[in-house]
Design a protein around this motif. Sequence first.
Motif, PDB file in Angstrom:
ATOM      1  N   GLU A  81       0.699  -1.181   0.111  1.00 27.23           N
ATOM      2  CA  GLU A  81       0.069   0.051  -0.167  1.00 27.23           C
ATOM      3  C   GLU A  81       0.894   1.211  -0.158  1.00 27.23           C
ATOM      4  N   VAL A  82       1.758   1.229   0.888  1.00 28.72           N
ATOM      5  CA  VAL A  82       2.826   2.717   0.921  1.00 28.72           C
ATOM      6  C   VAL A  82       3.790   2.231  -0.038  1.00 28.72           C
ATOM      7  N   LYS A  83       3.779   3.061  -1.100  1.00 28.17           N
ATOM      8  CA  LYS A  83       4.819   3.045  -2.397  1.00 28.17           C
ATOM      9  C   LYS A  83       6.076   3.980  -1.754  1.00 28.17           C
ATOM     10  N   ASN A  84       7.304   3.274  -2.226  1.00 27.33           N
ATOM     11  CA  ASN A  84       8.490   4.105  -1.871  1.00 27.33           C
ATOM     12  C   ASN A  84       9.014   4.862  -3.278  1.00 27.33           C
ATOM     13  N   GLU A  85       8.740   6.025  -2.977  1.00 29.32           N
ATOM     14  CA  GLU A  85       8.971   7.037  -4.125  1.00 29.32           C
ATOM     15  C   GLU A  85      10.459   6.979  -4.621  1.00 29.32           C
ATOM     16  N   THR A  86      11.493   6.746  -3.768  1.00 29.65           N
ATOM     17  CA  THR A  86      12.694   6.564  -4.227  1.00 29.65           C
ATOM     18  C   THR A  86      13.075   5.579  -5.187  1.00 29.65           C
ATOM     19  N   TYR A  87      12.198   4.290  -5.056  1.00 34.60           N
ATOM     20  CA  TYR A  87      12.336   3.274  -6.296  1.00 34.60           C
ATOM     21  C   TYR A  87      11.935   3.764  -7.464  1.00 34.60           C
ATOM     22  N   LYS A  88      10.959   4.428  -7.642  1.00 33.19           N
ATOM     23  CA  LYS A  88      10.380   4.924  -8.661  1.00 33.19           C
ATOM     24  C   LYS A  88      11.628   5.867  -9.213  1.00 33.19           C
ATOM     25  N   HIS A  89      11.836   6.677  -8.397  1.00 32.32           N
ATOM     26  CA  HIS A  89      12.822   7.987  -8.912  1.00 32.32           C
ATOM     27  C   HIS A  89      14.025   7.458  -9.342  1.00 32.32           C
ATOM     28  N   ASN A  90      14.432   6.523  -8.709  1.00 24.68           N
ATOM     29  CA  ASN A  90      15.958   5.858  -9.183  1.00 24.68           C
ATOM     30  C   ASN A  90      15.802   5.126 -10.467  1.00 24.68           C
ATOM     31  N   LEU A  91      14.685   4.075 -10.785  1.00 19.60           N
ATOM     32  CA  LEU A  91      14.387   3.336 -11.731  1.00 19.60           C
ATOM     33  C   LEU A  91      14.284   4.334 -12.927  1.00 19.60           C
ATOM     34  N   MET A  92      13.604   5.570 -13.023  1.00 16.23           N
ATOM     35  CA  MET A  92      13.333   6.499 -14.035  1.00 16.23           C
ATOM     36  C   MET A  92      14.617   6.996 -14.662  1.00 16.23           C
ATOM     37  N   LYS A  93      15.823   7.138 -13.779  1.00 16.51           N
ATOM     38  CA  LYS A  93      17.088   7.468 -14.254  1.00 16.51           C
ATOM     39  C   LYS A  93      17.539   6.821 -15.356  1.00 16.51           C
ATOM     40  N   LEU A  94      17.199   5.477 -15.524  1.00 14.91           N
ATOM     41  CA  LEU A  94      17.765   4.614 -16.583  1.00 14.91           C
ATOM     42  C   LEU A  94      17.732   5.419 -17.957  1.00 14.91           C
ATOM     43  N   ASN A  95      18.884   5.015 -18.618  1.00 15.84           N
ATOM     44  CA  ASN A  95      18.637   5.393 -20.068  1.00 15.84           C
ATOM     45  C   ASN A  95      18.007   4.555 -20.874  1.00 15.84           C
ATOM     46  N   LYS A  96      18.270   3.107 -20.256  1.00 19.06           N
ATOM     47  CA  LYS A  96      17.494   1.956 -21.144  1.00 19.06           C
ATOM     48  C   LYS A  96      17.370   0.839 -20.241  1.00 19.06           C
TER      49      LYS A  96
END
Length: 329
Positions: free
Chosen positions: A214-229
Amino acid sequence: MRSLLALPLLAPAIFSCTSAALLPLNAHDDVELTPLPLVIWHGLGDDYGREGLKAVAKLAEETNPGTYVHIVKLGNTADQDREATFFGNVTIQLEQVCAQLAKEPILSTAPAVNALGFSQGGQFLRAYIQRCNFPPVRNLVTFGSQHNGISKFQSCGVRGDWLCRGSEALLRLGRWSTFVQSRVVPAQYFRDPEEIPQYLKHSNFLADINNEREVKNETYKHNLMKLNKFAMYVFEDDVTVVPKESGFFGEKNMTTGHVTPLKERTLYKEDWLGLQALDNQGKLDFRTVPGEHMQVSEKNLASAFKEYFGPIEIEEEFSIQSPVLVVQN
Ligand SMILES: *[C@@H]1O[C@H](CO)[C@@H](O)[C@H](O)[C@H]1NC(C)=O
Ligand SMILES: *[C@@H]1O[C@H](CO)[C@@H](O)[C@H](O)[C@H]1NC(C)=O
Ligand SMILES: *[C@@H]1O[C@H](CO)[C@@H](O)[C@H](O)[C@H]1NC(C)=O
């Protein structure tokens, strides 16, 4: 021909002189093209000392000359490293790998690294990005990984060794027990769509890393979105990973055989991990290769290396400081 065993020692020296070695590749005089270091995390039952893995490292180096390769290693010996693929608390193992990469002299001074995950090593490297990401990963490539978990444990088969049999024996104590969730590695990415409540309550690894709680970790999303591919490869004839579509974050109804692809899942629609954002920017690649689990041909591997781990422009401020100084040779 260079012997495989000599490679780990040679590699730092190769990396340190990339600027000279790569001069012919330069498009302009003031732009330096160089491949980023490559981190490889192997799969279940493998260890850092295997010839197969060394051959992969060599292929990466040959495909993109100057590539420094680091193979993730848990424990001080190859036996310990192999044991850690079956047993251990994945949260703790990840902390160890985060510390290992952060203090590795070449990786930690590089502007970024590329990452290659085989089988379970793929979802573990993704977790590394989500939780730590220092050094940051530019391109993540996974082969036959279990991003959406497994619905069935792999059988040890007739040739199963004691490590495999030991983990099978522990699993009989109950996949959702704290005892098993803190010790048996594959149990920590077990996810049967018919057992979601138990999974959300007890999964020590996957439910957290996939931001399904239920509680999402925004860091996970933030970090993964830094990928180039983020490139995911699935083996067409994979019967080891059940279901193989897990390699694409697909969910399979084991009764009907119906597969819900990532794009139709809440994980994507509500973008718990930033996968939709990556996809919208053309940064998510879904690839299928022939063969059974991990039966990847050298040709397919080399073409992946060429596509994702090739030389890139390194900006001045990121120039790598003579890492060879810390290597005794
Ligand atoms: C999210 O993950 C980061 C990295 O692992 C961790 O430091 C942080 O405590 C987590 N936040 C929550 C709310 O769990
Ligand atoms: C695994 O280790 C982490 C970190 O020490 C701990 O918080 C967690 O409870 C452990 N998991 C289990 C199932 O014991
Ligand atoms: C799988 O499909 C069957 C038949 O349509 C359905 O009854 C069941 O609820 C489905 N399972 C899941 C987890 O959706």
